[in-house]
Structures are given as structure tokens and as C-alpha cells.
Write a protein that holds these residues in place. Structure first.
Motif: not given
Length: 77
Positions: A10-12, A38-43, A55-56
């Protein structure tokens, strides 16, 4: 009080809408939010939840309410 967890899909979805509205790449989103790409890539690739800072930052950038991307934590008996 019920424990909540981040609903990564849902966040994505919310992030994708905000990204398209701003005509930005994921790398540009990461830079704008001060998070590693890389954080976004892992998500995106594995559904991994980001750390609290990411997240914040992403919630603020996208204008998303935490209530819209969290769900009750499932408990096992």
C-alpha cells in the motif's frame, strides 16, 4: 492498543502515485527524501519495510498519512 505494521504494498502504491505526479525517477525520489536508493529498491523488489527514518521521510515527501499505509499486526495464538 493494537500493534500496527507498515503495509509495504500500500505504501509503494502511494509512493508510485506521488512519483508519477512529480515526474520523478525512483533515484530522484530517494535523493529528495534523503534516503538510499537501495532502500527503495529493496521495497520494490522484495517488499522489505524501510527503516524508521526512511519511512518517515517518504511519508512526508508523499503527503501520505501513516493511517493509510498501516494495518493491525497479525498475532499467532
Amino acid at each position: 492498543m493494537t500493534a500496527l505494521v507498515l503495509d509495504v504494498p500500500a505504501f509503494l502504491q502511494r509512493l508510485e502515485v506521488a512519483r508519477h505526479e512529480r515526474s520523478m525517477s525512483w533515484r530522484e525520489v530517494a535523493t529528495a527524501c534523503g534516503v538510499c536508493s537501495s532502500t527503495l529498491s529493496r521495497m520494490i523488489t522484495s517488499g522489505a519495510a524501510p527503516n524508521a527514518h526512511a519511512t518517515l521521510s517518504l511519508l512526508i515527501w508523499s503527503g501520505t498519512s501513516p493511517a493509510d499505509v498501516t494495518r493491525p499486526k497479525e498475532t499467532t495464538p
